[in-house]
Write a protein that holds these residues in place. Structure first.
Motif, PDB file in Angstrom:
ATOM      1  N   MET A   1       4.922  -8.520  -3.977  1.00 17.74           N
ATOM      2  CA  MET A   1       4.126  -8.116  -4.967  1.00 17.74           C
ATOM      3  C   MET A   1       2.900  -8.809  -4.596  1.00 17.74           C
ATOM      4  SD  MET A   1       4.284  -7.509  -8.631  1.00 17.74           S
ATOM      5  CE  MET A   1       2.991  -7.698  -9.841  1.00 17.74           C
ATOM      6  N   MET A   2       1.638  -8.093  -4.795  1.00 16.92           N
ATOM      7  CA  MET A   2       0.304  -8.644  -4.510  1.00 16.92           C
ATOM      8  C   MET A   2      -0.255  -9.063  -5.777  1.00 16.92           C
ATOM      9  SD  MET A   2      -0.369  -7.706  -1.268  1.00 16.92           S
ATOM     10  CE  MET A   2      -2.203  -7.968  -0.958  1.00 16.92           C
ATOM     11  N   THR A   3      -0.817 -10.471  -5.416  1.00 18.49           N
ATOM     12  CA  THR A   3      -1.735 -10.840  -6.639  1.00 18.49           C
ATOM     13  C   THR A   3      -3.081 -10.424  -6.382  1.00 18.49           C
ATOM     14  OG1 THR A   3      -0.188 -12.802  -6.723  1.00 18.49           O
ATOM     15  CG2 THR A   3      -2.512 -12.962  -7.648  1.00 18.49           C
ATOM     16  N   ILE A   4      -3.761  -9.832  -7.545  1.00 19.89           N
ATOM     17  CA  ILE A   4      -5.113  -9.322  -7.461  1.00 19.89           C
ATOM     18  C   ILE A   4      -6.195 -10.057  -8.528  1.00 19.89           C
ATOM     19  CG2 ILE A   4      -6.559  -7.143  -7.781  1.00 19.89           C
ATOM     20  CD1 ILE A   4      -4.266  -5.324  -7.042  1.00 19.89           C
ATOM     21  N   ASN A   5      -6.974 -10.639  -7.813  1.00 22.35           N
ATOM     22  CA  ASN A   5      -8.201 -11.443  -8.851  1.00 22.35           C
ATOM     23  C   ASN A   5      -9.493 -10.659  -8.522  1.00 22.35           C
ATOM     24  OD1 ASN A   5      -6.512 -13.516  -9.299  1.00 22.35           O
ATOM     25  ND2 ASN A   5      -6.656 -14.355  -7.338  1.00 22.35           N
ATOM     26  N   ILE A   6     -10.113 -10.419  -9.862  1.00 18.88           N
ATOM     27  CA  ILE A   6     -11.288  -9.596  -9.824  1.00 18.88           C
ATOM     28  C   ILE A   6     -12.172 -10.894  -9.708  1.00 18.88           C
ATOM     29  CG2 ILE A   6     -12.690  -8.290 -11.360  1.00 18.88           C
ATOM     30  CD1 ILE A   6     -10.112  -6.764 -10.361  1.00 18.88           C
ATOM     31  N   ASP A  29      -0.433 -11.266  -0.870  1.00 21.47           N
ATOM     32  CA  ASP A  29       1.043 -11.377  -1.444  1.00 21.47           C
ATOM     33  C   ASP A  29       1.565 -12.832  -1.687  1.00 21.47           C
ATOM     34  OD1 ASP A  29       1.192 -12.630   1.079  1.00 21.47           O
ATOM     35  OD2 ASP A  29       2.867 -11.173   1.798  1.00 21.47           O
ATOM     36  N   ASP A  30       2.687 -13.001  -2.096  1.00 19.44           N
ATOM     37  CA  ASP A  30       3.379 -14.305  -2.586  1.00 19.44           C
ATOM     38  C   ASP A  30       3.451 -15.244  -1.367  1.00 19.44           C
ATOM     39  OD1 ASP A  30       4.033 -13.023  -5.041  1.00 19.44           O
ATOM     40  OD2 ASP A  30       5.802 -12.548  -4.406  1.00 19.44           O
ATOM     41  N   GLN A  31       3.610 -14.872  -0.101  1.00 17.62           N
ATOM     42  CA  GLN A  31       3.509 -15.623   0.944  1.00 17.62           C
ATOM     43  C   GLN A  31       2.072 -16.007   1.601  1.00 17.62           C
ATOM     44  OE1 GLN A  31       5.750 -12.905   0.980  1.00 17.62           O
ATOM     45  NE2 GLN A  31       7.350 -14.157   0.179  1.00 17.62           N
ATOM     46  N   ARG A  32       1.426 -15.304   0.957  1.00 10.00           N
ATOM     47  CA  ARG A  32      -0.099 -15.533   1.321  1.00 10.00           C
ATOM     48  C   ARG A  32      -0.252 -14.900   2.888  1.00 10.00           C
ATOM     49  NH1 ARG A  32      -4.045 -18.249  -2.149  1.00 10.00           N
ATOM     50  NH2 ARG A  32      -2.987 -18.377  -4.196  1.00 10.00           N
TER      51      ARG A  32
END
Length: 71
Positions: A1-6, A29-32
């Motif tokens: 899953m991708m973490t998205i930051n505005i 992603d979770d593992q960057r």
């Protein structure tokens, strides 16, 4: 899953009304092991009603996904 930051939302005005919007973001992603950043351009109409962070994250996720699939 991708973490998205505005990271920022830049609204450009013309004649006192919103004209266009740039939504800048970073994502990983979770593992960057995958990092993505950039911005998506929106019209004022596309931005209207999507001002919340969760709505903007959804728009970014959709746009990034379509760009990757098209590549």
């Amino acid at each position: 899953m991708m973490t998205i930051n505005i990271t920022s939302v830049n609204v450009r005005y013309a004649e006192g009304a919103a004209d266009s919007v740039q939504v800048h973001f970073s994502a990983y992603d979770d593992q960057r092991t995958i990092n993505v950043n950039g911005y998506i351009p929106l019209t004022a109409a596309e931005y209207e009603g999507n001002e919340s962070l969760s709505a903007l994250e959804g728009l970014v996720r959709q746009e990034v996904s379509s760009k990757i699939k098209a590549a």
